[in-house]
Every structure is written in structure tokens, then in C-alpha cells.
Design a protein around this motif. Structure first.
Motif, PDB file in Angstrom:
ATOM      1  N   VAL A  55      10.502  -9.273 -12.989  1.00  0.00           N
ATOM      2  CA  VAL A  55      11.059  -8.044 -12.712  1.00  0.00           C
ATOM      3  C   VAL A  55      10.070  -7.456 -11.946  1.00  0.00           C
ATOM      4  O   VAL A  55      10.591  -6.720 -10.784  1.00  0.00           O
ATOM      5  CB  VAL A  55      11.924  -7.524 -13.791  1.00  0.00           C
ATOM      6  CG1 VAL A  55      12.269  -6.219 -13.605  1.00  0.00           C
ATOM      7  CG2 VAL A  55      12.678  -8.441 -14.479  1.00  0.00           C
ATOM      8  N   THR A  56       8.976  -7.238 -12.419  1.00  0.00           N
ATOM      9  CA  THR A  56       8.036  -6.179 -11.541  1.00  0.00           C
ATOM     10  C   THR A  56       7.914  -6.719 -10.451  1.00  0.00           C
ATOM     11  O   THR A  56       7.873  -5.837  -9.160  1.00  0.00           O
ATOM     12  CB  THR A  56       6.802  -5.858 -12.313  1.00  0.00           C
ATOM     13  OG1 THR A  56       6.025  -7.193 -12.575  1.00  0.00           O
ATOM     14  CG2 THR A  56       7.179  -5.101 -13.669  1.00  0.00           C
ATOM     15  N   ASN A  57       7.797  -7.824  -9.865  1.00  0.00           N
ATOM     16  CA  ASN A  57       7.478  -8.483  -8.461  1.00  0.00           C
ATOM     17  C   ASN A  57       8.705  -8.203  -7.764  1.00  0.00           C
ATOM     18  O   ASN A  57       8.502  -7.903  -6.520  1.00  0.00           O
ATOM     19  CB  ASN A  57       7.215  -9.795  -8.557  1.00  0.00           C
ATOM     20  CG  ASN A  57       5.709 -10.082  -9.148  1.00  0.00           C
ATOM     21  OD1 ASN A  57       4.681  -9.314  -8.873  1.00  0.00           O
ATOM     22  ND2 ASN A  57       5.452 -11.105  -9.817  1.00  0.00           N
ATOM     23  N   ALA A  58       9.824  -8.166  -8.324  1.00  0.00           N
ATOM     24  CA  ALA A  58      11.066  -8.246  -7.601  1.00  0.00           C
ATOM     25  C   ALA A  58      11.215  -6.718  -7.437  1.00  0.00           C
ATOM     26  O   ALA A  58      11.559  -6.134  -6.140  1.00  0.00           O
ATOM     27  CB  ALA A  58      12.137  -8.752  -8.378  1.00  0.00           C
ATOM     28  N   VAL A  59      10.843  -5.741  -8.161  1.00  0.00           N
ATOM     29  CA  VAL A  59      10.942  -4.257  -7.854  1.00  0.00           C
ATOM     30  C   VAL A  59       9.939  -3.866  -6.742  1.00  0.00           C
ATOM     31  O   VAL A  59      10.372  -3.064  -6.036  1.00  0.00           O
ATOM     32  CB  VAL A  59      10.601  -3.759  -9.231  1.00  0.00           C
ATOM     33  CG1 VAL A  59      10.519  -2.137  -8.884  1.00  0.00           C
ATOM     34  CG2 VAL A  59      11.827  -3.830 -10.186  1.00  0.00           C
ATOM     35  N   LEU A  60       8.738  -4.443  -6.630  1.00  0.00           N
ATOM     36  CA  LEU A  60       7.916  -4.386  -5.597  1.00  0.00           C
ATOM     37  C   LEU A  60       8.635  -4.382  -4.379  1.00  0.00           C
ATOM     38  O   LEU A  60       8.377  -3.908  -3.408  1.00  0.00           O
ATOM     39  CB  LEU A  60       6.557  -4.968  -5.874  1.00  0.00           C
ATOM     40  CG  LEU A  60       5.826  -5.072  -6.971  1.00  0.00           C
ATOM     41  CD1 LEU A  60       4.462  -5.615  -6.940  1.00  0.00           C
ATOM     42  CD2 LEU A  60       5.452  -3.404  -7.365  1.00  0.00           C
ATOM     43  N   GLN A  61       9.182  -5.765  -3.926  1.00  0.00           N
ATOM     44  CA  GLN A  61       9.645  -6.043  -2.754  1.00  0.00           C
ATOM     45  C   GLN A  61      10.880  -5.048  -2.444  1.00  0.00           C
ATOM     46  O   GLN A  61      11.122  -4.894  -1.356  1.00  0.00           O
ATOM     47  CB  GLN A  61      10.232  -7.546  -2.987  1.00  0.00           C
ATOM     48  CG  GLN A  61       9.104  -8.426  -3.311  1.00  0.00           C
ATOM     49  CD  GLN A  61       8.227  -8.617  -2.323  1.00  0.00           C
ATOM     50  OE1 GLN A  61       8.302  -8.549  -0.874  1.00  0.00           O
ATOM     51  NE2 GLN A  61       6.790  -8.481  -2.461  1.00  0.00           N
ATOM     52  N   LEU A  62      11.582  -4.883  -3.652  1.00  0.00           N
ATOM     53  CA  LEU A  62      12.978  -4.016  -3.125  1.00  0.00           C
ATOM     54  C   LEU A  62      12.366  -2.630  -2.931  1.00  0.00           C
ATOM     55  O   LEU A  62      12.815  -1.947  -1.846  1.00  0.00           O
ATOM     56  CB  LEU A  62      13.626  -3.918  -4.618  1.00  0.00           C
ATOM     57  CG  LEU A  62      14.823  -3.006  -4.809  1.00  0.00           C
ATOM     58  CD1 LEU A  62      15.978  -3.560  -3.502  1.00  0.00           C
ATOM     59  CD2 LEU A  62      15.579  -2.996  -6.017  1.00  0.00           C
ATOM     60  N   GLY A  63      11.323  -2.215  -3.574  1.00  0.00           N
ATOM     61  CA  GLY A  63      10.789  -0.753  -3.291  1.00  0.00           C
ATOM     62  C   GLY A  63      10.255  -0.623  -1.829  1.00  0.00           C
ATOM     63  O   GLY A  63      10.747   0.386  -1.102  1.00  0.00           O
ATOM     64  N   ALA A  64       9.727  -1.816  -1.308  1.00  0.00           N
ATOM     65  CA  ALA A  64       9.286  -1.581   0.031  1.00  0.00           C
ATOM     66  C   ALA A  64      10.385  -1.700   1.127  1.00  0.00           C
ATOM     67  O   ALA A  64      10.439  -0.865   2.074  1.00  0.00           O
ATOM     68  CB  ALA A  64       8.367  -2.914   0.415  1.00  0.00           C
ATOM     69  N   ALA A  65      11.653  -2.429   0.852  1.00  0.00           N
ATOM     70  CA  ALA A  65      12.739  -2.679   1.632  1.00  0.00           C
ATOM     71  C   ALA A  65      13.337  -1.377   1.312  1.00  0.00           C
ATOM     72  O   ALA A  65      13.844  -0.736   2.530  1.00  0.00           O
ATOM     73  CB  ALA A  65      13.700  -3.672   1.184  1.00  0.00           C
ATOM     74  N   VAL A  66      13.664  -0.752   0.219  1.00  0.00           N
ATOM     75  CA  VAL A  66      14.397   0.542  -0.007  1.00  0.00           C
ATOM     76  C   VAL A  66      13.597   1.685   0.744  1.00  0.00           C
ATOM     77  O   VAL A  66      14.218   2.611   1.525  1.00  0.00           O
ATOM     78  CB  VAL A  66      14.492   0.733  -1.257  1.00  0.00           C
ATOM     79  CG1 VAL A  66      14.987   2.212  -1.409  1.00  0.00           C
ATOM     80  CG2 VAL A  66      15.509  -0.248  -1.873  1.00  0.00           C
ATOM     81  N   GLY A  67      12.316   1.721   0.701  1.00  0.00           N
ATOM     82  CA  GLY A  67      11.538   2.728   1.278  1.00  0.00           C
ATOM     83  C   GLY A  67      11.749   2.951   3.015  1.00  0.00           C
ATOM     84  O   GLY A  67      12.122   3.881   3.268  1.00  0.00           O
ATOM     85  N   VAL A  68      11.620   1.681   3.366  1.00  0.00           N
ATOM     86  CA  VAL A  68      11.772   1.544   4.859  1.00  0.00           C
ATOM     87  C   VAL A  68      13.133   2.050   5.178  1.00  0.00           C
ATOM     88  O   VAL A  68      13.532   2.711   6.230  1.00  0.00           O
ATOM     89  CB  VAL A  68      11.366   0.241   5.339  1.00  0.00           C
ATOM     90  CG1 VAL A  68      11.733  -0.061   6.914  1.00  0.00           C
ATOM     91  CG2 VAL A  68       9.763   0.062   4.926  1.00  0.00           C
ATOM     92  N   ALA A  69      14.173   1.546   4.557  1.00  0.00           N
ATOM     93  CA  ALA A  69      15.547   1.763   4.957  1.00  0.00           C
ATOM     94  C   ALA A  69      15.791   3.304   4.920  1.00  0.00           C
ATOM     95  O   ALA A  69      16.464   3.925   5.708  1.00  0.00           O
ATOM     96  CB  ALA A  69      16.544   0.982   4.072  1.00  0.00           C
TER      97      ALA A  69
END
Length: 258
Positions: A192-206
């Protein structure tokens, strides 16, 4: 996809009905995933994300902190590099040298963070996030105060400060977040934490990208960059305020007690 595609492409496409429909559909799909996971957990304990894991307050708050930290890390250099390369017309080499202090700062403080992660992990993360906010505010003031006359050194200094703050937390934050997760849920928690890391990068850029490019329609590059970065500064400050709810320190590795 249902969430990220509309956020990334919606503004540029003029928010057509199909894009809005995808965004709305993300909500019931997320709820359906929660229901499926609950059913699988009750049936045979095979849930990909055990519901008990998400009832653990320190873990959930830790996920929010992770989401914020990595969304900021990804979006910062989108704004910075685009502004310097396109708005200021700086060369790729000059732009790279401006941001060099960030990895240098991380290198200088990462060793300290890793050494004391199992005794003062939460404190180090809070200190690191606070230093990051200070550096980001200084960077914003350089953009908005100096405008197009800003020098490489006026930007490099606050970027170094941000790197020092990031080094205090980025290498240990995941270990601290997972510290209170029971061993039988450690695999799921790590996933779950690894998924959140990837999501965070995408959300931040978006999100930051959407704010930044929208501002460029009415502001010049320095002001647009400074305003967009205020979003990052505010949410990093929010992450710092959430750190008291994290576990006090990372778990001591097995065998290290001896």
C-alpha cells in the motif's frame, strides 16, 4: 486511470463531458473496491488490502504524509525546470546547476536520519518537513521578489535548504509509517505504501501542473511559479502538523537488538 486521466488532461481538453464522467466514476469504483476487499477478508482473509490495516490511525495518517511528501517532490521540479528553461530562457546546464543543491542536501542529512531513525524517527521527519517549508517559502520569495532578475545563487540557496529537509525524512518516512503495522500485515502495508508513493508523484504533478499552467494564462513566469509553489508549501506544512500522530520511531531490525 479514472481519477488521474481527468486531473491531468481535463483542463487542457476543456473539461469535455467524457472527462468529467471518468472523474465521477472514480468514486463508485473506489467504493466497490472497498466492498470487495471487505468481502474477501471475511471469507478467507485474502484481501489485497486488509480492512484492519486501514483502521490503524498511525498507518493511515502516515499514508497521507507519504502522499504529500512525494507529491511535492515530483511537482517541485516540474514548476522549477519549466520556469527556468522556458520562462527565463536559461540553458539546461544552468538550470541543472540551480537544482544541484537538492540532491547535495539530501546526501548531507540522509546519514543522520538513518542513524537515528529507530530512536527519533518521528522527530526527524517533523524537523525535515519544517526545514522544507522554510526553504520553499524562501524560494517563493525569490521568485516573487526578484522576478526576472533573480540569480542562480538566489534560487540555489533555498533549494539546498529544501534538500537538507528532504534528507531528514525521505529515507526513513516509510519505515516509520510501517513501524506499528503487525508483522502479519507487513507485506500488505508495504504494498500500500509503495502504491501511495506512485500515486503521490502522479497527483502532485497533476494538481500543481494544473495550477501552474492555469496561472500562466494571466501571470508572468515568476509570479505563476511562486503562487503554484505556495500550494506545495502549505501541504508540506500540513504534513508536518500530522507527524505527531505517526509512530515514534522506525522498528528496530530483527537481530539488531543484540
Amino acid at each position: 486511470m479514472f481519477l488521474m486521466f481527468p486531473v491531468i488532461q481535463g483542463r487542457e481538453a476543456g473539461w469535455p463531458i467524457g472527462t468529467i464522467a471518468l472523474l465521477v466514476a472514480a468514486i463508485p469504483l473506489l467504493w466497490a473496491f472497498v466492498l470487495v476487499e471487505r468481502r474477501r477478508d471475511r471469507r478467507d482473509g485474502s484481501a489485497l488490502v486488509p480492512p484492519a490495516l486501514l483502521r490503524q490511525r498511525s498507518f493511515v495518517i502516515g499514508l497521507v504524509v507519504l502522499l504529500i511528501v512525494f507529491s511535492t517532490l515530483a511537482s517541485l521540479f516540474l514548476v522549477l525546470n519549466y520556469t527556468l528553461l522556458t520562462g527565463y530562457g536559461w540553458s539546461p546546464m544552468r538550470t541543472a546547476l540551480t537544482g544541484l543543491g537538492f540532491p547535495v542536501g539530501i546526501f548531507l542529512t540522509t546519514g543522520v536520519a538513518q542513524r537515528f531513525a529507530t530512536t527519533h524517527g518521528r522527530t526527524l521527519i517533523q524537523m525535515g518537513l519544517t526545514v522544507m517549508v522554510a526553504g520553499m517559502v524562501l524560494l517563493i520569495l525569490m521568485f516573487t521578489g526578484e522576478g526576472m532578475a533573480v540569480t542562480i545563487w538566489q534560487l540555489a540557496a533555498p533549494i539546498l535548504v529544501m534538500g537538507l529537509g528532504m534528507g531528514l525524512c525521505v529515507s526513513i518516512v516509510t519505515a516509520v509509517v510501517l513501524a506499528d503495522v503487525p508483522p502479519h500485515n507487513a507485506g500488505a502495508g508495504s504494498g500500500v505504501t509503495n502504491a501511495v508513493l506512485q500515486l503521490g508523484a502522479a497527483v502532485g504533478v497533476a494538481i500543481v501542473g494544473a495550477i501552474f499552467f492555469s496561472l500562466l494564462e494571466s501571470q508572468d513566469f515568476p509570479d505563476a511559479a511562486g503562487t503554484a509553489l505556495w500550494y506545495s508549501a502549505v501541504i508540506i506544512a500540513l504534513a508536518a502538523l500530522l507527524t505527531p500522530f505517526l509512530p515514534a520511531a522506525a522498528r528496530v531490525p530483527q537481530g539488531a537488538e543484540a
